[in-house]
Write an enzyme that holds these catalytic residues in place. Structure first.
Site, PDB file in Angstrom:
ATOM      1  N   GLU A 262      -2.186  -4.159   0.672  1.00 10.27           N
ATOM      2  CA  GLU A 262      -1.807  -3.516   1.936  1.00 10.27           C
ATOM      3  C   GLU A 262      -1.062  -4.555   2.755  1.00 10.27           C
ATOM      4  OE1 GLU A 262      -2.047  -0.486   2.381  1.00 10.27           O
ATOM      5  OE2 GLU A 262      -3.739   0.294   1.226  1.00 10.27           O
ATOM      6  N   CYS A 296      -0.795  -2.721  11.425  1.00  7.11           N
ATOM      7  CA  CYS A 296       0.150  -2.579  10.304  1.00  7.11           C
ATOM      8  C   CYS A 296       1.020  -1.353  10.508  1.00  7.11           C
ATOM      9  CB  CYS A 296      -0.612  -2.448   8.984  1.00  7.11           C
ATOM     10  SG  CYS A 296      -1.712  -3.821   8.617  1.00  7.11           S
TER      11      CYS A 296
END
Length: 510
Positions: A262, A296
């Site tokens: 990720e 993110c």
């Protein structure tokens, strides 16, 4: 502070735990946790040694032999109890998340709620780890697939979600029959220690072995590298920068391990001429400045149709002028600090790069000073007019810096700009036109792992698989069928007849 005491976090803490017992190493140095809220020391952690690491791994290997034999629903019961403990400690843990990381208290409490929710999700998943049956071409044969646990699953988490991302991985992996090792960010170690203390009581009361949920806090150059090369760890889930992910992926692939990556995001929202700005503007502002732009999934780029460009710019400048910046512990404030002074300087450097490359700063962009901002981590969120091809726009700046990009033509032109970056995490379009929305969600549309219509880029729910494409790494965590990533797949064929027919009609007589 009361919340530290409630969580069992001391002035000085040890850096390794098997979930039941803490290590006692003190000769590897220590790291200090400095609150970006105040700039003051919260506590410190003695770094774990390589021998601590080997001890934790040994206990995890032993625990796996026991844990994998526990039926899935019984493993789910343990996770249910963990969710109950998190409910009990939601307030103090949420305060610690906010104080150590710098996100708003609402977001800190929300992050713990996300942990509770993933526990609930995992409990349900513990009864739904299904396989499929297939028809065999051979008579009196049955064929099916099933899933088995991998072993030790390691989570390497980032500072911006100091506890939630660990829970996404750990709770799903646990109900699948894996044991867990957690290496948290060195910028927020105390939240991990608090979680380990919360876990302890559940493990002890259920007489579970050491090593089902373990913790290691050590240097990346030693402990981190050893972990990447360790063949005893079949899977590592890593949240971090693209650079870190590229380095890790090469090593893990070299030993044929599995990785969930990720990595970076460069998330954009498209505003077509059919956008409902009453809905869009709040989503844009929250996406850009929430968590001080350190998600993110934070909104980095805003791609606006030329017919509404001026109107959108005016609305955003008005909204930004009313932002309240200050301590995240005060719920009246919209924007808290960046994680540290280095992050604040990176923000300023990015704005300098924007202007050098031809962009125009519209508002914000400075590091704030004064008694309320004495940590040196508070900045004024910025908006800049840019073109998508600028080098700085192609990068992810982990700070509240929003880029305005104008487009003309139809939605396909906007999507072309949207997709013209190397990252592919989250995306959104605001439009009341069904054809535009469906184009964005089609195979010709967004190339991201997450694509939303009339909601922003941040704030994903746990029920859907989370992750992105391209240099975001391709990983998936949390909901949907992401549980399968934590297991090895096996195809089984059973011959219940008296003959041995071969596939494809092959004859083999002896």
């Amino acid at each position: 502070m009361d919340f530290l005491q409630a969580l069992g976090v001391n002035e000085k803490n040890f850096g390794s735990s098997t979930g039941v017992e803490w290590g006692a190493t003190t000769d590897q140095g220590e790291i200090q946790s400095i609150s970006p809220v105040t700039g003051k020391l919260i506590g410190s952690v003695y770094l774990a040694s390589e021998s601590d690491y080997d001890h934790v791994i040994k206990k995890a290997e032993e625990a796996f032999l026991v844990w994998r034999q526990v039926p899935g629903p019984k493993r789910g019961e343990i996770v249910r109890q963990l969710g109950g403990k998190l409910r009990e400690f939601k307030e103090p843990l949420g305060h610690l998340v906010s104080f150590e990381m710098g996100k708003s208290l609402q977001e800190g409490l929300g992050e713990v709620q996300e942990m509770i929710d993933i526990c609930d999700f995992a409990v349900g998943q513990s009864r739904q780890m299904y396989g499929f049956t297939m028809h065999s071409e051979r008579p009196e044969h049955r064929m099916y697939d099933q899933y088995h646990p991998l072993g030790i699953v390691t989570t390497v988490s980032a500072f911006n979600f100091p506890v939630a991302v660990w829970s996404w991985n750990a709770m799903i992996a646990a109900v699948c029959g894996n044991v867990n090792l957690w290496k948290p960010s060195s910028k927020v170690p105390l939240t991990a220690i608090a979680c380990q203390n919360i876990i302890h009581d559940v493990l002890k009361s259920n007489n579970l072995p050491e090593g089902v949920f373990s913790l290691i806090i050590g240097r990346g150059s030693s402990i981190g590298e050893k972990m990447l090369h360790d063949k005893r760890i079949p899977m590592i889930s890593i949240t971090g920068s693209t650079r870190v992910g590229q380095h890790a992926a090469k090593i893990i692939a070299g030993r044929f391990g599995k990785a969930i990556l990720e990595l970076g995001g460069n998330n954009a929202i498209i505003l077509t001429e059919n956008a409902n700005l009453k809905v869009a503007i709040p989503a844009i502002v929250f996406g850009a400045v929430g968590t001080a732009g350190q998600r993110c999934t934070s909104t980095r780029r805003l791609i606006i149709h030329e017919s509404i460009y001026k109107k959108v710019k005016t609305a955003l400048l008005k909204a930004y002028s009313g932002l309240k910046i200050g301590s995240p512990m005060d719920e009246k404030n919209h924007v808290g600090p960046l994680i540290d002074q280095d992050a604040a300087q990176m923000f300023v450097d990015a704005i300098t790069a924007v202007e050098k490359q031809g962009g125009k700063l519209l508002c914000g962009g400075e590091i704030l000073s004064g008694k309320e901002y004495e940590s040196g981590c508070y900045v004024k969120p910025a908006i800049a007019e840019v073109e998508n091809h600028y080098d700085i726009v192609q990068e992810e700046t982990f700070a509240p810096l929003l880029y305005l990009i104008k487009y003309s033509g139809d939605v396909s032109d906007a999507v072309a700009i949207h997709n013209d970056v190397v990252q592919g995490l989250s995306s959104a379009i605001f439009t009341d036109n069904m054809q535009e929305a469906e184009f964005f969600l089609s195979h010709r549309g967004s190339d991201c792992g997450i694509a939303n219509v009339n909601i922003g880029t941040s704030g994903a729910e746990i029920g859907g698989a989370f992750g992105g494409e391209k240099e975001t790494g391709g990983g998936r965590e949390s909901g949907s069928d992401a549980w399968k990533a934590y297991m090895r797949r096996q195809t089984n064929t059973i011959n219940y007849g008296k003959e041995l027919p071969l596939a494809q009609g092959i004859k083999f007589d002896i």
